[in-house]
Design an enzyme around this catalytic site. Structure first.
Site, PDB file in Angstrom:
ATOM      1  N   ARG A   1      41.986  43.249  52.814  1.00 37.73           N
ATOM      2  CA  ARG A   1      41.885  41.841  52.484  1.00 37.73           C
ATOM      3  C   ARG A   1      41.377  41.604  51.066  1.00 37.73           C
ATOM      4  O   ARG A   1      41.721  40.611  50.426  1.00 37.73           O
ATOM      5  CB  ARG A   1      40.954  41.142  53.488  1.00 37.73           C
TER       6      ARG A   1
ATOM      7  N   ARG B   1      39.739  34.874  58.758  1.00 35.63           N
ATOM      8  CA  ARG B   1      39.359  35.041  57.361  1.00 35.63           C
ATOM      9  C   ARG B   1      40.415  34.448  56.421  1.00 35.63           C
ATOM     10  O   ARG B   1      41.026  35.142  55.617  1.00 35.63           O
ATOM     11  CB  ARG B   1      39.126  36.523  57.047  1.00 35.63           C
ATOM     12  N   PRO B   2      40.672  33.150  56.523  1.00 40.05           N
ATOM     13  CA  PRO B   2      41.743  32.547  55.722  1.00 40.05           C
ATOM     14  C   PRO B   2      41.398  32.506  54.242  1.00 40.05           C
ATOM     15  O   PRO B   2      40.234  32.563  53.843  1.00 40.05           O
ATOM     16  CB  PRO B   2      41.838  31.134  56.298  1.00 40.05           C
ATOM     17  N   VAL B   3      42.439  32.388  53.415  1.00 39.21           N
ATOM     18  CA  VAL B   3      42.258  32.328  51.967  1.00 39.21           C
ATOM     19  C   VAL B   3      42.394  30.892  51.462  1.00 39.21           C
ATOM     20  O   VAL B   3      42.546  30.684  50.264  1.00 39.21           O
ATOM     21  CB  VAL B   3      43.271  33.244  51.243  1.00 39.21           C
ATOM     22  N   ASP B   4      42.311  29.934  52.359  1.00 37.68           N
ATOM     23  CA  ASP B   4      42.510  28.549  51.935  1.00 37.68           C
ATOM     24  C   ASP B   4      41.442  28.077  50.958  1.00 37.68           C
ATOM     25  O   ASP B   4      41.711  27.236  50.089  1.00 37.68           O
ATOM     26  CB  ASP B   4      42.572  27.610  53.147  1.00 37.68           C
ATOM     27  N   GLN B   5      40.218  28.609  51.055  1.00 38.59           N
ATOM     28  CA  GLN B   5      39.165  28.195  50.133  1.00 38.59           C
ATOM     29  C   GLN B   5      39.434  28.708  48.714  1.00 38.59           C
ATOM     30  O   GLN B   5      39.101  28.034  47.730  1.00 38.59           O
ATOM     31  CB  GLN B   5      37.803  28.679  50.623  1.00 38.59           C
TER      32      GLN B   5
ATOM     33  N   CYS C   1      40.724  44.548  58.286  1.00 41.43           N
ATOM     34  CA  CYS C   1      40.242  44.693  59.660  1.00 41.43           C
ATOM     35  C   CYS C   1      40.601  43.463  60.492  1.00 41.43           C
ATOM     36  O   CYS C   1      40.517  42.333  60.016  1.00 41.43           O
ATOM     37  CB  CYS C   1      38.727  44.881  59.676  1.00 41.43           C
TER      38      CYS C   1
ATOM     39  N   ARG D   1      37.507  53.790  55.224  1.00 34.94           N
ATOM     40  CA  ARG D   1      37.640  52.662  54.310  1.00 34.94           C
ATOM     41  C   ARG D   1      36.289  52.255  53.725  1.00 34.94           C
ATOM     42  O   ARG D   1      36.248  51.652  52.647  1.00 34.94           O
ATOM     43  CB  ARG D   1      38.257  51.450  55.024  1.00 34.94           C
TER      44      ARG D   1
ATOM     45  N   LYS E   1      30.964  49.508  48.413  1.00 30.45           N
ATOM     46  CA  LYS E   1      32.388  49.185  48.395  1.00 30.45           C
ATOM     47  C   LYS E   1      32.606  47.704  48.122  1.00 30.45           C
ATOM     48  O   LYS E   1      33.472  47.321  47.314  1.00 30.45           O
ATOM     49  CB  LYS E   1      33.020  49.543  49.749  1.00 30.45           C
ATOM     50  N   ASN E   2      31.831  46.850  48.789  1.00 30.89           N
ATOM     51  CA  ASN E   2      32.063  45.404  48.679  1.00 30.89           C
ATOM     52  C   ASN E   2      31.645  44.842  47.322  1.00 30.89           C
ATOM     53  O   ASN E   2      31.971  43.699  47.006  1.00 30.89           O
ATOM     54  CB  ASN E   2      31.332  44.672  49.802  1.00 30.89           C
TER      55      ASN E   2
ATOM     56  N   ILE F   1      29.748  34.638  62.199  1.00 28.15           N
ATOM     57  CA  ILE F   1      30.613  34.712  61.025  1.00 28.15           C
ATOM     58  C   ILE F   1      32.081  34.886  61.417  1.00 28.15           C
ATOM     59  O   ILE F   1      32.945  34.126  60.981  1.00 28.15           O
ATOM     60  CB  ILE F   1      30.173  35.858  60.098  1.00 28.15           C
TER      61      ILE F   1
ATOM     62  N   ASP G   1      28.156  42.539  58.892  1.00 29.77           N
ATOM     63  CA  ASP G   1      28.587  43.928  58.746  1.00 29.77           C
ATOM     64  C   ASP G   1      27.609  44.932  59.356  1.00 29.77           C
ATOM     65  O   ASP G   1      27.901  46.127  59.401  1.00 29.77           O
ATOM     66  CB  ASP G   1      28.807  44.265  57.270  1.00 29.77           C
TER      67      ASP G   1
END
Length: 417
Positions: free
Chosen positions: A93, A122-126, A117, A397, A22-23, A327, A305
């Protein structure tokens, strides 16, 4: 709402075929936005997140078909929208992965801030920082990331942390940028490597994938391609934990053993006998497992995971295991549910101390996220009596027909409504 009903205590025997990852599939589906020619993908798992991503791409104008089993064809020749709406993004996400391709090919994107989840911030700032370094104008508007750029420019980008989706987004964006982009502190995960492979098949110029320094020479356009999604190393690891917890003898088919190094090392420490082939793994367990501590870290370290699944195994092991989650800051939500089944686990910040027990007892438990769901299934398979796992939409999922695969291995498990 569906539940899983498990009668525990059966050893697992037989063979199971591992699905595509999936990933890996999610970013590769989004990569279809980078070209106006068809992209044909094989080994695509039938998962809820895959369906959600296809719906999102179709909303933008991508034509999707299924020409054969586990195949998806995507044609993004006629995109009429560069927006990813909240109702399709809120559960996943990975939807943020349309940001880079849309911006690179069309010069604009409007993507809702994502969900998924509840295992950490898990920010998207990067992602935003990297795209801004490539010349994009980006701001947040009523919950949307709004980005514009006449054409992205190559840049040297050093992310503040190792981020898999951040690396993938910037990698895709850089393929159509003007000039050279260097991604420092890049993620090395096999799923990133698989994305790079399909981009190269589409005409991208990429070097260094699989290392922490990826170099991309931008091109004017990409073309169509065919690609097979890499096998799911997390699904494979989950089934290996299941046989280690229940006992038995199973063979995994369609697997990529070279992506599972740290997981296989730890499972061998528990006493699991493992034999490897080019695309198969045989695992045998007799007797009670040994406690095995570990620390999660970026690839090639032990994957976050797999933390919940190996913790479930440790609840039944001889001895004490110390598990440190490095993590995500909120990834011990399965602990309370495992304790309902008789596990002895104490939490101290980012560390869990697991005192192995001779047995677990079946109970009604509630899944809180994708990998927590898998840990509860493993515990239920090994426990005495009946276990009911609720809220398994999380499980759907990331695991394709998990109960059917376990039934084929002799487990007494069924889905009920």
């Amino acid at each position: 709402m569906d539940k899983l009903l498990i009668q525990g205590g059966r050893a697992l025997q037989g063979e199971v075929t591992i699905s595509g990852a999936k990933n890996a599939a999610l970013p590769i589906l989004c990569a279809s936005l980078l070209t106006d020619e068809p992209l044909l993908l094989g080994n695509v798992p039938a998962l809820r997140d895959i369906g959600t991503t296809l719906m999102l791409l179709e909303r933008m104008g991508v034509t999707t078909t299924r020409p054969g089993p586990e195949q998806v064809s995507l044609d993004a020749a006629h995109i009429h929208s560069q927006e990813a709406p909240y109702e399709l993004v809120k559960t996943m996400r990975a939807s943020i992965l349309v940001l880079g391709p849309l911006l690179a090919r069309f010069g604009q994107a409007r993507v809702s801030l994502p969900g998924g989840c509840a295992i950490g911030q898990r920010p998207v700032d990067q992602h935003i920082k990297g795209l801004a370094a490539m010349g994009a104008s980006i701001h947040i508007d009523h919950g949307f990331v709004v980005a514009q750029a006449s054409r992205l420019k190559g840049a040297n980008i050093l992310t503040d942390m190792v981020t898999v989706t951040g690396t993938e987004n910037l990698l895709m964006a850089a393929t159509l940028a003007e000039g050279r982009t260097v991604l420092e502190n890049a993620a090395c995960e096999p799923e990133v490597v698989d994305l790079a492979r399909v981009l190269i098949a589409m005409g991208a110029h990429i070097e260094g994938h699989g290392t922490d320094r990826i170099i991309i020479e931008g091109v004017d356009r990409l073309h169509g391609a065919q690609h097979q999604i890499v096998p799911d190393r997390i699904e494979a690891g989950t089934f290996l934990c299941a046989v280690a917890a229940t006992g038995g003898d199973i063979t995994l088919r369609g697997v990529a053993p070279d992506t599972l190094g740290a997981v296989l090392d730890k499972l061998r420490d528990t006493g699991l006998e493992i034999t490897l082939g080019d695309n198969w793994i045989r695992a045998r367990m007799s007797g009670r497992p040994r406690a095995t501590g570990f620390r999660t870290s970026e690839y090639p370290g032990f994957p976050t995971d797999m933390q919940a699944q190996l913790m479930a195994l440790n609840t039944l092991s001889e001895g004490t295991a110390v598990i440190t989650e490095n993590i995500f800051e909120n990834r011990f939500m399965h602990v309370q549910e495992l304790c309902r089944m008789g596990a002895d686990i104490e939490i101290d910040g980012h560390t869990a101390i697991v005192q192995g027990q001779a047995k677990l007892l079946g109970a009604t438990v509630m899944a809180t996220d994708l990998r927590a769901s898998a840990s509860l299934v493993i515990a239920g398979l090994a426990a005495q009596g009946e276990t009911t796992v609720e809220r398994i939409y999380h499980l759907d999922r990331g695991y394709e027909h998990m109960e059917h695969k376990l039934q084929a291995l002799g487990a007494n498990i069924q889905r009920i409504q």
